[in-house]
Motif scaffolding. Structure first.
Motif, mmCIF file in Angstrom:
data_model
loop_
_atom_site.group_PDB
_atom_site.id
_atom_site.type_symbol
_atom_site.label_atom_id
_atom_site.label_comp_id
_atom_site.label_asym_id
_atom_site.label_seq_id
_atom_site.Cartn_x
_atom_site.Cartn_y
_atom_site.Cartn_z
ATOM 1 N N GLY A 53 5.037 -18.301 -15.402
ATOM 2 C CA GLY A 53 5.675 -17.196 -14.701
ATOM 3 C C GLY A 53 4.809 -16.704 -13.562
ATOM 4 N N HIS A 54 5.253 -15.641 -12.926
ATOM 5 C CA HIS A 54 4.477 -15.031 -11.851
ATOM 6 C C HIS A 54 4.738 -13.534 -11.831
ATOM 7 C CE1 HIS A 54 7.922 -14.359 -9.151
ATOM 8 N NE2 HIS A 54 8.375 -15.513 -9.598
ATOM 9 N N THR A 55 3.778 -12.809 -11.274
ATOM 10 C CA THR A 55 3.967 -11.367 -11.167
ATOM 11 C C THR A 55 4.956 -11.097 -10.041
ATOM 12 O OG1 THR A 55 2.067 -11.171 -9.699
ATOM 13 C CG2 THR A 55 1.663 -10.785 -12.033
ATOM 14 N N GLU A 56 5.828 -10.130 -10.291
ATOM 15 C CA GLU A 56 6.791 -9.743 -9.281
ATOM 16 C C GLU A 56 6.199 -8.634 -8.425
ATOM 17 O OE1 GLU A 56 10.232 -8.713 -11.679
ATOM 18 O OE2 GLU A 56 11.092 -10.665 -11.195
ATOM 19 N N LYS A 57 6.811 -8.420 -7.286
ATOM 20 C CA LYS A 57 6.367 -7.337 -6.428
ATOM 21 C C LYS A 57 6.574 -6.027 -7.190
ATOM 22 C CE LYS A 57 7.108 -5.339 -1.896
ATOM 23 N NZ LYS A 57 7.885 -5.391 -0.663
ATOM 24 N N PRO A 58 5.511 -5.233 -7.351
ATOM 25 C CA PRO A 58 5.650 -3.990 -8.110
ATOM 26 C C PRO A 58 6.624 -3.020 -7.446
ATOM 27 C CG PRO A 58 3.350 -4.394 -7.508
ATOM 28 C CD PRO A 58 4.173 -5.446 -6.858
ATOM 29 N N THR A 59 7.367 -2.300 -8.271
ATOM 30 C CA THR A 59 8.318 -1.325 -7.761
ATOM 31 C C THR A 59 7.860 0.089 -8.070
ATOM 32 O OG1 THR A 59 9.563 -1.481 -9.816
ATOM 33 C CG2 THR A 59 10.283 -2.893 -7.997
ATOM 34 N N TRP A 60 6.652 0.234 -8.492
ATOM 35 C CA TRP A 60 6.120 1.519 -8.930
ATOM 36 C C TRP A 60 4.700 1.640 -8.411
ATOM 37 C CZ3 TRP A 60 9.265 5.000 -10.948
ATOM 38 C CH2 TRP A 60 8.742 6.112 -11.610
ATOM 39 N N VAL A 61 4.039 2.721 -8.737
ATOM 40 C CA VAL A 61 2.615 2.859 -8.432
ATOM 41 C C VAL A 61 1.836 2.554 -9.704
ATOM 42 C CG1 VAL A 61 2.897 4.453 -6.496
ATOM 43 C CG2 VAL A 61 2.738 5.356 -8.818
ATOM 44 N N ASP A 62 0.506 2.599 -9.636
ATOM 45 C CA ASP A 62 -0.318 2.169 -10.762
ATOM 46 C C ASP A 62 -0.274 3.093 -11.976
ATOM 47 O OD1 ASP A 62 -1.238 -0.149 -9.492
ATOM 48 O OD2 ASP A 62 -2.900 0.913 -8.543
ATOM 49 N N ALA A 76 -4.092 3.348 -7.246
ATOM 50 C CA ALA A 76 -5.517 3.075 -7.065
ATOM 51 C C ALA A 76 -5.665 1.969 -6.029
ATOM 52 C CB ALA A 76 -6.148 2.661 -8.385
ATOM 53 N N LYS A 77 -6.488 2.220 -5.025
ATOM 54 C CA LYS A 77 -6.700 1.250 -3.950
ATOM 55 C C LYS A 77 -8.187 1.091 -3.698
ATOM 56 C CE LYS A 77 -2.303 0.779 -2.918
ATOM 57 N NZ LYS A 77 -1.603 -0.467 -3.211
ATOM 58 N N GLN A 78 -8.538 -0.062 -3.176
ATOM 59 C CA GLN A 78 -9.933 -0.354 -2.865
ATOM 60 C C GLN A 78 -10.002 -1.014 -1.502
ATOM 61 O OE1 GLN A 78 -12.169 -2.009 -6.040
ATOM 62 N NE2 GLN A 78 -13.603 -3.052 -4.708
ATOM 63 N N ASN A 88 -2.125 -1.366 3.157
ATOM 64 C CA ASN A 88 -2.473 -1.618 1.754
ATOM 65 C C ASN A 88 -1.569 -0.856 0.796
ATOM 66 O OD1 ASN A 88 -4.512 -3.182 2.764
ATOM 67 N ND2 ASN A 88 -6.181 -1.967 1.933
ATOM 68 N N LEU A 89 -0.804 0.076 1.304
ATOM 69 C CA LEU A 89 0.163 0.828 0.510
ATOM 70 C C LEU A 89 1.538 0.416 1.006
ATOM 71 C CD1 LEU A 89 0.454 3.203 -1.586
ATOM 72 C CD2 LEU A 89 0.740 4.677 0.413
ATOM 73 N N SER A 90 2.369 -0.118 0.108
ATOM 74 C CA SER A 90 3.699 -0.547 0.554
ATOM 75 C C SER A 90 4.576 0.673 0.794
ATOM 76 C CB SER A 90 4.340 -1.461 -0.490
ATOM 77 O OG SER A 90 4.635 -0.721 -1.652
ATOM 78 N N GLU A 91 5.594 0.483 1.598
ATOM 79 C CA GLU A 91 6.488 1.606 1.913
ATOM 80 C C GLU A 91 7.153 2.150 0.655
ATOM 81 O OE1 GLU A 91 10.014 3.213 4.779
ATOM 82 O OE2 GLU A 91 9.020 1.351 5.302
ATOM 83 N N HIS A 92 7.551 1.261 -0.273
ATOM 84 C CA HIS A 92 8.210 1.774 -1.482
ATOM 85 C C HIS A 92 7.236 2.609 -2.323
ATOM 86 C CE1 HIS A 92 6.500 -1.805 -3.526
ATOM 87 N NE2 HIS A 92 6.541 -1.031 -4.591
ATOM 88 N N GLN A 93 5.941 2.258 -2.319
ATOM 89 C CA GLN A 93 4.963 3.078 -3.036
ATOM 90 C C GLN A 93 4.819 4.444 -2.361
ATOM 91 O OE1 GLN A 93 1.738 0.180 -2.860
ATOM 92 N NE2 GLN A 93 1.777 0.034 -5.102
ATOM 93 N N TYR A 94 4.759 4.443 -1.034
ATOM 94 C CA TYR A 94 4.679 5.702 -0.298
ATOM 95 C C TYR A 94 5.904 6.571 -0.594
ATOM 96 C CZ TYR A 94 4.771 9.160 3.342
ATOM 97 O OH TYR A 94 4.836 10.370 4.004
ATOM 98 N N ARG A 95 7.080 5.971 -0.539
ATOM 99 C CA ARG A 95 8.328 6.727 -0.756
ATOM 100 C C ARG A 95 8.401 7.280 -2.184
ATOM 101 N NH1 ARG A 95 9.082 8.212 4.057
ATOM 102 N NH2 ARG A 95 9.370 6.496 5.504
ATOM 103 N N LEU A 96 7.894 6.548 -3.151
ATOM 104 C CA LEU A 96 7.874 7.042 -4.529
ATOM 105 C C LEU A 96 6.934 8.250 -4.644
ATOM 106 C CD1 LEU A 96 8.766 6.640 -7.494
ATOM 107 C CD2 LEU A 96 6.757 5.192 -7.762
ATOM 108 N N LEU A 97 5.734 8.136 -4.081
ATOM 109 C CA LEU A 97 4.799 9.272 -4.089
ATOM 110 C C LEU A 97 5.413 10.475 -3.378
ATOM 111 C CD1 LEU A 97 1.500 7.352 -3.256
ATOM 112 C CD2 LEU A 97 2.057 8.443 -5.442
ATOM 113 N N ALA A 130 -1.276 11.034 7.611
ATOM 114 C CA ALA A 130 -1.739 9.757 8.152
ATOM 115 C C ALA A 130 -0.576 8.771 8.313
ATOM 116 C CB ALA A 130 -2.817 9.162 7.253
ATOM 117 N N TRP A 131 0.341 8.764 7.355
ATOM 118 C CA TRP A 131 1.501 7.868 7.404
ATOM 119 C C TRP A 131 2.354 8.194 8.625
ATOM 120 C CZ3 TRP A 131 2.408 3.844 4.024
ATOM 121 C CH2 TRP A 131 3.664 3.238 4.094
#
Length: 168
Positions: A53-62, A76-78, A88-97, A130-131
């Motif tokens: 299998g493979h990991t799918e694109k996450p639809t949530w934050v960590d 969490a980002k590094q 480094n932050l996807s738009e869907h992660q930004y929109r969820l936050l 910043a966004w």
């Protein structure tokens, strides 16, 4: 000082590991209940005991949970750079936050700058600034110097590997 594995392959795992340790301590102390959200995996094939299998694109934050009676959500980002690239932050992660922050949740990023060996809690309001700057033609990253003035440095404290709730 926190000991870390400097290998590129383990850089995200290191940050998540120390956050998970802090979250366990928060939970055991009755301070907060914050959990890592598992990355979705798509199973492609199973042959006997072997699964492909493979990991799918996450639809949530960590991470998400509850602290002081309020919902809490963060990613969490590094970065090894002298800035944090907003790509480094996807738009869907930004929109969820953004959605959760607009509904009263505590929303933020925990960002580790490996070059400086420093951790920061970046409140959503600063991330939003910043966004919006980036989508109106401005800088596409947040400089380390901006983190020093507009974010909260977080450290090991009171037995926590990374006492990030101290900045909330």
């Amino acid at each position: 000082m926190i000991q870390k594995n400097r290998s590129y392959a383990n850089r995200g795992a290191f940050l998540e590991r120390i956050i998970d340790m802090a979250n366990n301590k928060y939970r055991n102390a009755g301070v907060a209940d914050i959990r890592k959200v598992p990355t979705p995996v798509k199973i492609l094939k199973q042959t006997g005991n072997k699964i492909t299998g493979h990991t799918e694109k996450p639809t949530w934050v960590d991470y998400s949970g509850i602290y002081n009676g309020r919902a809490i959500i963060f990613d969490a980002k590094q970065t090894a750079l002298t800035n944090f690239p907003l790509e480094n932050l996807s738009e869907h992660q930004y929109r969820l936050l953004e959605s959760w922050a607009n509904k009263g949740a505590v929303a933020f990023l925990v960002v580790y700058f490996s070059k400086y060996d420093k951790y920061f809690m970046l409140p959503f309001e600063t991330l939003k600034w910043a966004w919006e700057r980036s989508i109106t033609g401005g800088r596409k990253s947040i400089a380390y110097k901006e983190f020093e003035t507009m974010a909260h440095e977080v450290k090991s404290k009171d037995g926590y590997t990374l006492h990030y709730l101290d900045a909330v």
